[in-house]
Design an enzyme around this catalytic site. Structure first.
Site, PDB file in Angstrom:
ATOM      1  N   HIS A  38       0.840  -1.207   0.000  1.00 56.30           N
ATOM      2  CA  HIS A  38       0.000   0.000   0.000  1.00 56.30           C
ATOM      3  C   HIS A  38       0.872   1.252   0.000  1.00 56.30           C
ATOM      4  O   HIS A  38       0.573   2.234  -0.684  1.00 56.30           O
ATOM      5  CB  HIS A  38      -0.904   0.034   1.224  1.00 56.30           C
ATOM      6  CG  HIS A  38      -1.838  -1.124   1.370  1.00 56.30           C
ATOM      7  ND1 HIS A  38      -1.667  -2.096   2.325  1.00 56.30           N
ATOM      8  CD2 HIS A  38      -2.952  -1.473   0.677  1.00 56.30           C
ATOM      9  CE1 HIS A  38      -2.662  -2.984   2.226  1.00 56.30           C
ATOM     10  NE2 HIS A  38      -3.443  -2.637   1.235  1.00 56.30           N
ATOM     11  N   GLN A 149      -0.697  -4.139  -9.124  1.00 54.41           N
ATOM     12  CA  GLN A 149      -0.716  -5.270 -10.059  1.00 54.41           C
ATOM     13  C   GLN A 149      -0.929  -6.599  -9.328  1.00 54.41           C
ATOM     14  O   GLN A 149      -1.324  -7.595  -9.914  1.00 54.41           O
ATOM     15  CB  GLN A 149       0.601  -5.320 -10.841  1.00 54.41           C
ATOM     16  CG  GLN A 149       0.639  -6.404 -11.913  1.00 54.41           C
ATOM     17  CD  GLN A 149       2.058  -6.761 -12.292  1.00 54.41           C
ATOM     18  OE1 GLN A 149       2.861  -5.876 -12.584  1.00 54.41           O
ATOM     19  NE2 GLN A 149       2.380  -8.050 -12.273  1.00 54.41           N
ATOM     20  N   LYS A 150      -0.647  -6.596  -8.021  1.00 51.14           N
ATOM     21  CA  LYS A 150      -0.886  -7.784  -7.189  1.00 51.14           C
ATOM     22  C   LYS A 150      -2.278  -8.365  -7.452  1.00 51.14           C
ATOM     23  O   LYS A 150      -2.465  -9.565  -7.541  1.00 51.14           O
ATOM     24  CB  LYS A 150      -0.707  -7.377  -5.730  1.00 51.14           C
ATOM     25  CG  LYS A 150      -1.401  -8.213  -4.714  1.00 51.14           C
ATOM     26  CD  LYS A 150      -0.555  -9.390  -4.340  1.00 51.14           C
ATOM     27  CE  LYS A 150      -1.255 -10.313  -3.364  1.00 51.14           C
ATOM     28  NZ  LYS A 150      -2.333  -9.778  -2.612  1.00 51.14           N
ATOM     29  N   GLN A 154      -8.494  -7.797 -10.728  1.00 50.63           N
ATOM     30  CA  GLN A 154      -9.213  -6.602 -10.265  1.00 50.63           C
ATOM     31  C   GLN A 154      -8.868  -5.408 -11.146  1.00 50.63           C
ATOM     32  O   GLN A 154      -9.751  -4.610 -11.521  1.00 50.63           O
ATOM     33  CB  GLN A 154      -8.822  -6.330  -8.808  1.00 50.63           C
ATOM     34  CG  GLN A 154      -9.214  -4.979  -8.261  1.00 50.63           C
ATOM     35  CD  GLN A 154      -8.949  -4.882  -6.770  1.00 50.63           C
ATOM     36  OE1 GLN A 154      -9.621  -5.526  -5.971  1.00 50.63           O
ATOM     37  NE2 GLN A 154      -7.961  -4.096  -6.380  1.00 50.63           N
ATOM     38  N   SER A 186       0.562  -9.047   1.447  1.00 52.98           N
ATOM     39  CA  SER A 186      -0.896  -9.049   1.491  1.00 52.98           C
ATOM     40  C   SER A 186      -1.321  -8.854   2.930  1.00 52.98           C
ATOM     41  O   SER A 186      -0.662  -9.356   3.852  1.00 52.98           O
ATOM     42  CB  SER A 186      -1.433 -10.392   0.982  1.00 52.98           C
ATOM     43  OG  SER A 186      -2.787 -10.562   1.383  1.00 52.98           O
ATOM     44  N   ARG A 188      -3.573 -10.328   4.236  1.00 49.52           N
ATOM     45  CA  ARG A 188      -3.959 -11.658   4.726  1.00 49.52           C
ATOM     46  C   ARG A 188      -2.750 -12.509   5.140  1.00 49.52           C
ATOM     47  O   ARG A 188      -2.943 -13.592   5.699  1.00 49.52           O
ATOM     48  CB  ARG A 188      -4.785 -12.394   3.670  1.00 49.52           C
ATOM     49  CG  ARG A 188      -6.180 -11.783   3.480  1.00 49.52           C
ATOM     50  CD  ARG A 188      -7.061 -12.661   2.599  1.00 49.52           C
ATOM     51  NE  ARG A 188      -8.459 -12.251   2.643  1.00 49.52           N
ATOM     52  CZ  ARG A 188      -9.038 -11.447   1.735  1.00 49.52           C
ATOM     53  NH1 ARG A 188      -8.348 -10.982   0.722  1.00 49.52           N
ATOM     54  NH2 ARG A 188     -10.306 -11.121   1.842  1.00 49.52           N
TER      55      ARG A 188
HETATM   56  P1  AMP Z   1      -6.348  -4.106  -0.389  1.00 51.55           P
HETATM   57  O1  AMP Z   1      -6.216  -3.270   0.840  1.00 51.55           O
HETATM   58  O2  AMP Z   1      -5.879  -5.512  -0.227  1.00 51.55           O
HETATM   59  O3  AMP Z   1      -7.737  -4.018  -1.001  1.00 51.55           O
HETATM   60  O4  AMP Z   1      -5.369  -3.482  -1.467  1.00 51.55           O
HETATM   61  C1  AMP Z   1      -5.446  -2.112  -1.791  1.00 51.55           C
HETATM   62  C2  AMP Z   1      -4.555  -1.853  -2.970  1.00 51.55           C
HETATM   63  O5  AMP Z   1      -3.207  -2.192  -2.639  1.00 51.55           O
HETATM   64  C3  AMP Z   1      -4.931  -2.691  -4.201  1.00 51.55           C
HETATM   65  O6  AMP Z   1      -4.833  -1.885  -5.358  1.00 51.55           O
HETATM   66  C4  AMP Z   1      -3.905  -3.778  -4.172  1.00 51.55           C
HETATM   67  O7  AMP Z   1      -3.627  -4.308  -5.455  1.00 51.55           O
HETATM   68  C5  AMP Z   1      -2.692  -3.030  -3.633  1.00 51.55           C
HETATM   69  N1  AMP Z   1      -1.737  -3.995  -3.096  1.00 51.55           N
HETATM   70  C6  AMP Z   1      -1.970  -4.978  -2.192  1.00 51.55           C
HETATM   71  N2  AMP Z   1      -0.864  -5.722  -1.984  1.00 51.55           N
HETATM   72  C7  AMP Z   1       0.097  -5.207  -2.785  1.00 51.55           C
HETATM   73  C8  AMP Z   1       1.467  -5.544  -3.038  1.00 51.55           C
HETATM   74  N3  AMP Z   1       2.069  -6.569  -2.434  1.00 51.55           N
HETATM   75  N4  AMP Z   1       2.149  -4.785  -3.942  1.00 51.55           N
HETATM   76  C9  AMP Z   1       1.537  -3.747  -4.572  1.00 51.55           C
HETATM   77  N5  AMP Z   1       0.264  -3.373  -4.371  1.00 51.55           N
HETATM   78  C10 AMP Z   1      -0.455  -4.104  -3.496  1.00 51.55           C
END
Ligand code: AMP
Length: 281
Positions: A38, A149-150, A154, A186, A188
């Site tokens: 993030h 891109q992770k 989506q 992540s 998670r």
């Molecule tokens: P989330 O909080 O999991 O919904 O993720 C919010 C944003 O952060 C999304 O656009 C994800 O793709 C991005 N994101 C999550 N993990 C990573 C990562 N390891 N590297 C880059 N972006 C990430």
């Protein structure tokens, strides 16, 4: 000074004030439990926009009935400290009722793409994602919105939505941030025991294997997918959800790896579902 906003009308007012002052606005949508992945999105936003808003919202409509909505990690104070430390000026943290008013019945459906990859095993997931991101884009009207891109499927769904609904917002996609051992960051990952973390490295190993084969000239999807499945076979406790080569725009299966083709994997490690991918060179 970083501001924390809770209502759509406050976010809209602030965004309009910035625009009137001739300032560009970047939006970084998140579900909180922020990590270095993030942070990289926020850094990209701060580098290219005058003002940056980070939304923190665990969106109930993108979770299935048997998924982890109620136990999803929440760490609001630490998240605000991270956002502030990265130099973003606004946290938008609405309640569920604020984004889904009582009786809410309107959803955004990106047909076709929403049933592929993660959408195939998580029915309704991308409908929830598209709906909440549409609400955020309508509220903030950002010049740019930043995604990782992770979550490659989506990205495909949201690019389609932004094009179809003519949102006046540029979609910026940032690279995957990983642990030193290769595991894609992540929120998670905190669910993983040390042994599960070790098993989970099979996802990034499969991705690296496919990158290496493509670099050596292998372009046939079936050969690349078989090679990745052989990597997974070394960790029999990890249950594959999908191992696929697809066109990144349509998420339709690809027979040949071309520049820009998406190779993506999803797998269950214990009770935790993880994803990883690469965009082929
Ligand atoms: P989330 O909080 O999991 O919904 O993720 C919010 C944003 O952060 C999304 O656009 C994800 O793709 C991005 N994101 C999550 N993990 C990573 C990562 N390891 N590297 C880059 N972006 C990430």
């Amino acid at each position: 000074m970083m501001r924390i906003l809770h209502s759509v009308s406050d976010l809209r007012r602030l965004a309009r004030t910035h625009r009137r002052d001739g300032k560009t606005l970047g939006l970084v949508p998140t579900m909180g439990a922020l990590h270095a992945g993030h942070a990289s999105l926020i850094q990209a936003a701060v580098a290219s926009c005058d003002k940056v808003a980070v939304s923190i919202f665990v969106n109930p409509t993108q979770f299935g009935p048997n998924e982890d909505f109620s136990r999803y990690p929440r760490s609001f104070d630490a998240d605000c400290a991270l956002v502030s430390g990265e130099g973003a000026g606004v946290v938008f943290a609405p309640t569920v009722e604020e984004l889904y008013p009582e009786g809410a019945a309107s959803f955004v459906e990106v047909e076709g793409l929403s049933g592929r990859l993660d959408g195939a095993s998580r029915p309704g997931h991308f409908r929830g994602v598209a709906t909440v991101v549409a609400k955020l884009l309508l509220a903030a009207e950002p010049d740019r919105v930043f995604f990782g891109q992770k979550d490659a499927a989506q990205v495909a769904v949201l690019r389609r939505m932004v094009t179809d609904l003519r949102f006046p917002t540029e979609v910026v996609v940032c690279p995957i941030i990983r642990e030193p051992d290769g595991l894609a960051l992540s929120s998670r990952n905190i669910y993983l025991s040390p042994e599960e973390h070790r098993q989970a490295l099979v996802l990034s190993r499969a991705v690296r294997r496919v990158e290496a084969l493509v670099a050596k000239g292998q372009r046939t999807a079936s050969a690349l997918v078989s090679a990745a499945r052989r990597i997974f076979a070394a960790e029999p406790e990890v249950r594959i959800d999908y191992v696929e080569l697809v066109d990144w725009a349509t998420l339709e299966p690809a027979e040949t790896a071309l520049p820009g083709t998406l190779f993506a994997v999803a797998a269950w490690v214990g009770a935790t579902r993880l994803i990883d991918n690469t965009i082929l060179a």
